[in-house]
Scaffold this motif. Structure first.
Motif, short mmCIF file in Angstrom:
data_model
loop_
_atom_site.label_atom_id
_atom_site.label_comp_id
_atom_site.label_asym_id
_atom_site.label_seq_id
_atom_site.Cartn_x
_atom_site.Cartn_y
_atom_site.Cartn_z
N LEU A 39 -11.68 1.85 -5.78
CA LEU A 39 -11.31 0.97 -7.00
C LEU A 39 -11.80 -0.57 -7.24
O LEU A 39 -12.35 -1.06 -6.49
CB LEU A 39 -9.78 0.95 -7.24
N ASN A 51 4.14 -1.79 -8.21
CA ASN A 51 4.22 0.32 -7.30
C ASN A 51 4.26 0.36 -6.11
O ASN A 51 4.83 1.54 -4.98
CB ASN A 51 2.76 0.46 -6.66
N ALA A 53 8.46 -2.19 -4.43
CA ALA A 53 9.61 -2.95 -4.12
C ALA A 53 9.64 -3.91 -4.04
O ALA A 53 10.77 -4.94 -4.33
CB ALA A 53 11.31 -2.03 -3.51
N THR A 55 10.30 -5.00 -0.76
CA THR A 55 11.78 -5.63 -0.92
C THR A 55 11.19 -6.21 1.23
O THR A 55 10.25 -5.03 1.37
CB THR A 55 12.53 -4.66 -0.07
N HIS A 57 11.63 -5.47 4.73
CA HIS A 57 12.40 -4.81 5.07
C HIS A 57 12.30 -5.31 5.72
O HIS A 57 12.34 -5.19 7.03
CB HIS A 57 11.45 -3.84 4.67
N VAL A 207 -15.01 6.34 -0.10
CA VAL A 207 -15.96 6.60 1.00
C VAL A 207 -15.91 8.12 0.76
O VAL A 207 -14.57 9.05 0.68
CB VAL A 207 -15.24 6.55 2.29
N GLY A 393 4.26 3.63 -6.59
CA GLY A 393 3.14 4.09 -6.53
C GLY A 393 3.80 5.60 -6.32
O GLY A 393 4.81 5.94 -5.87
N PRO A 431 8.54 1.62 6.77
CA PRO A 431 8.84 0.31 6.12
C PRO A 431 7.94 0.01 5.81
O PRO A 431 8.14 -0.65 4.32
CB PRO A 431 9.34 -0.47 7.49
C1 LIG Z 1 7.45 3.13 -4.51
C2 LIG Z 1 7.35 2.58 -2.98
C3 LIG Z 1 8.27 1.47 -2.71
C4 LIG Z 1 7.64 0.85 -1.30
N1 LIG Z 1 8.54 -0.03 -1.91
C5 LIG Z 1 8.17 -1.32 -0.33
C6 LIG Z 1 9.02 -1.95 0.07
O1 LIG Z 1 10.19 -2.23 -0.55
N2 LIG Z 1 8.71 -2.36 0.79
C7 LIG Z 1 7.82 -2.64 1.83
O2 LIG Z 1 7.41 -3.31 2.61
N3 LIG Z 1 7.25 -1.11 1.56
C8 LIG Z 1 7.03 -0.42 0.49
N4 LIG Z 1 6.58 0.65 -0.10
C9 LIG Z 1 5.43 0.92 0.90
C10 LIG Z 1 4.32 0.02 0.72
O3 LIG Z 1 3.99 -0.54 -0.59
C11 LIG Z 1 2.86 0.76 1.81
O4 LIG Z 1 3.23 0.93 2.97
C12 LIG Z 1 1.85 -0.61 1.63
O5 LIG Z 1 1.34 -0.63 0.32
C13 LIG Z 1 0.55 0.66 1.79
O6 LIG Z 1 -0.96 -0.16 2.38
P1 LIG Z 1 -1.84 0.18 2.52
O7 LIG Z 1 -2.37 -0.11 2.96
O8 LIG Z 1 -2.16 1.19 3.97
O9 LIG Z 1 -2.62 1.04 0.90
P2 LIG Z 1 -2.92 0.66 -0.26
O10 LIG Z 1 -1.93 -0.20 -1.17
O11 LIG Z 1 -2.27 2.40 -1.22
O12 LIG Z 1 -3.94 0.60 -0.60
C14 LIG Z 1 -4.61 1.87 0.23
C15 LIG Z 1 -6.30 1.80 -0.81
O13 LIG Z 1 -7.65 2.50 -0.30
C16 LIG Z 1 -8.37 2.64 -1.59
N5 LIG Z 1 -8.73 4.09 -1.42
C17 LIG Z 1 -8.12 5.85 -0.92
N6 LIG Z 1 -9.19 5.60 -0.53
C18 LIG Z 1 -10.42 5.77 -0.57
C19 LIG Z 1 -11.86 6.09 -0.31
N7 LIG Z 1 -12.03 6.98 -0.02
N8 LIG Z 1 -12.73 5.17 -0.14
C20 LIG Z 1 -12.44 4.06 -0.71
N9 LIG Z 1 -10.82 3.07 -0.48
C21 LIG Z 1 -10.30 4.13 -0.59
C22 LIG Z 1 -7.52 2.75 -2.14
O14 LIG Z 1 -7.71 2.31 -3.61
C23 LIG Z 1 -6.47 2.03 -2.50
O15 LIG Z 1 -6.84 0.75 -2.85
C24 LIG Z 1 6.86 1.86 -0.97
C25 LIG Z 1 5.97 1.64 -1.64
C26 LIG Z 1 5.94 2.82 -2.65
C27 LIG Z 1 5.28 3.63 -3.07
#
Ligand SMILES: Cc1cc2nc3c(=O)[nH]c(=O)nc-3n(C[C@H](O)[C@H](O)[C@H](O)COP(=O)(O)OP(=O)(O)OC[C@H]3O[C@@H](n4cnc5c(N)ncnc54)[C@H](O)[C@@H]3O)c2cc1C
Length: 493
Positions: A39, A51, A53, A55, A57, A207, A393, A431
């Protein structure tokens, strides 16, 4: 086309990649790191403030972390583990604040009491037992319990006003709970990384190809969506921190460890209220019990949120059926992830989770009136016109092959790493962000084992996380020391 050589490629600009990038740069500033994000912003998927909550956790209020056992007791092991893992994140963020790497902690973490609220004889008995067991442990010593209407009125006025006085209710509270804006945290971490030598952020660059060369290094190809320019990257280590996009990339990597994994996407929605006269009456996260058949991550809660500095109330999540792995993903994500190696586990999970399927279908067909009716379990005076629906999210739950070749749906977070330590991926969403620091330490231990044993890294890692290598679950004196510092540095007291 020239190949851009790097030490590390971080795929995705969410909280996980940012945390790993920050840890690596703190451990060895000379490492050449490239972060590639599909993005045009970082932290725009699950990590974005709206996207998830938010929290922090820690097992204080989440009743699904302390399940009832078959003999009617309450198991607290998972809550202890998650609490100790959250303390690791708090230590890491405290270090970064103290060093001036992160800005004022209020820009990403705010003290918000964590409360659990239940009604009915059975659930009140459960909460009482949960409190007895948790408060006997040093990690949860400050947990308070009440059934008193006066105390409840003080703790959570919106929840108890105009509630049936004949209904038996109870609550617990931990005052030093937190609301975390993971989006703001991640943007601050990436902003600092961009000021460092040997760090490059490539935005709008999905990617689409990843392959390991005979010499063990990884070839990663990205195409800039705005300019059409193709870039070839090559690195000794690749982290797939792509959130819902991690599973397809892990499958493309072809590593043996990816075999048998599948994904089950669940979308989320919140009811949100920004009216200052209502928002001002609630200052906590109030978690209840999940409805029967609901997946653990759909425990309903009424939360104070502070996102980009603005307070609001949020209730949910309401789950939904989706075939996308990312909020901004494709409807073909789910079908595209089916392989001969995971077909059996995926079919077996879809057959054996009818409760979940029924629950999701029920959620999809809810109207605004139905959703506000659920909210009234937590806020009896809620009015439909004060709340609007907002998309949360996506979560891609892990499907894992079982020993008998079937499949199991997992609700946790898991690191899948190649045995040669050159690639790791983070799957699952709970979490989640709260335990990012602990999860990324796991990546470092599995993928940089020799460096992690070196005196230099051992010393630095203890600067970042002073309790590293010791147990906060077993060592009360250590916990007191660590928590005293983090609560004060992060302004959570
Ligand atoms: C409804 C909901 C509620 C939640 N509540 C909580 C909470 O209260 N407390 C908590 O601790 N966690 C919570 N979570 C979990 C938390 O949001 C996630 O664990 C965390 O944000 C994951 O981070 P990430 O970096 O792995 O993924 P993301 O934030 O999704 O980042 C991944 C990134 O990779 C990019 N990407 C994807 N594919 C490609 C590609 N092929 N090439 C390049 N870039 C790519 C995406 O665009 C994105 O920017 C919640 C999740 C949801 C959906």
């Amino acid at each position: 086309m020239a190949v851009r050589q790097a030490d590390v490629v971080l795929v995705g600009g969410g909280v996980m990649s940012a945390t790993l990038g920050m840890m690596l740069k703190q451990l060895d500033p000379s490492l050449d790191i490239v972060m590639v994000e599909r993005l045009d912003h970082v932290a725009h998927e699950s990590t974005d403030g709206w996207n998830n909550a938010g929290t922090g956790h820690a097992g204080y209020c989440e009743l699904n972390y302390t399940p009832e056992t078959d003999d009617g007791d309450v198991s607290i092991e998972r809550a202890l583990k998650i609490n100790a893992q959250f303390e690791v994140s708090l230590q890491f963020w405290s270090y970064l604040v103290e060093q001036g790497v992160l800005p004022d902690p209020k820009s990403f973490i705010n003290r918000t009491p964590h409360q659990s609220f239940v009604w009915g004889e059975k659930d009140v008995a459960f909460l009482k037992r949960r409190h007895e067991k948790l408060s006997a442990h040093h990690l949860f010593r400050e947990m308070e319990y009440t059934e008193s209407p006066d105390v409840l009125e003080e703790w959570m006025p919106l929840v108890v006003n105009h509630r049936d006085p004949m209904q038996r209710v109870a609550a617990t509270r931990i005052n030093h709970g937190s609301d975390v804006d993971f989006g703001s945290l991640t943007r601050s971490m990436v902003k600092w990384l961009e000021t460092q030598d040997n760090f490059e952020l490539m935005l709008s660059c999905p990617v689409h190809y990843i392959d390991q060369r005979d010499n063990g290094r990884w070839k990663v190809r990205v195409k800039n969506q705005k300019t059409g320019e193709l870039t070839k990257l090559e690195a000794g280590f690749v982290f797939l921190g792509a959130g819902g996009g991690a599973l397809p990339l892990l499958q493309k990597s072809g590593i043996d460890e990816a075999r048998g994994y599948g994904g089950f996407p669940v979308s989320g929605q919140w009811l949100v209220c920004g009216k200052p006269d209502i928002v001002g009456q609630h200052n906590s996260k109030v978690y209840g019990k999940a409805p029967i058949g609901a997946p653990p991550m759909s425990v309903p809660h009424l939360d104070t949120r502070i996102i980009n500095g603005e307070p609001a109330l949020l209730f949910g999540p309401f789950a939904g059926f989706t075939t996308r792995f990312l909020k901004q993903g494709s409807i073909f994500d789910l079908i595209g992830s089916v392989r001969t190696t995971n077909l059996k586990p995926m079919l077996s999970v879809s057959k054996s989770n009818m409760d979940l399927t029924r629950y999701l279908i029920g959620e999809v067909f809810q109207s605004h009136t139905d959703r506000v009716a659920s909210l009234r379990n937590f806020f009896p005076d809620a009015r439909e016109e004060d709340w609007k629906l907002q998309m949360a999210g996506q979560r891609v739950q892990i499907i894992k092959e079982t020993e008998d070749g079937g499949g199991k749906l997992e609700f946790g977070t898991e690191i899948v790493a190649a045995k040669d330590g050159t690639l790791a991926a983070l799957l699952g969403a709970s979490p989640g962000a709260s335990t990012a620091a602990n999860a990324m330490l796991d990546v470092l231990e599995r993928c940089f084992p020799e460096k992690m044993k070196s005196a230099q890294w051992q010393e630095r890692i203890r600067d970042l996380v002073p309790s590293y290598g010791q147990s906060l679950v077993d060592d009360e004196a250590l916990l007191n020391k660590v928590r005293g510092r983090t609560l004060s540095t992060l302004k959570l007291t």
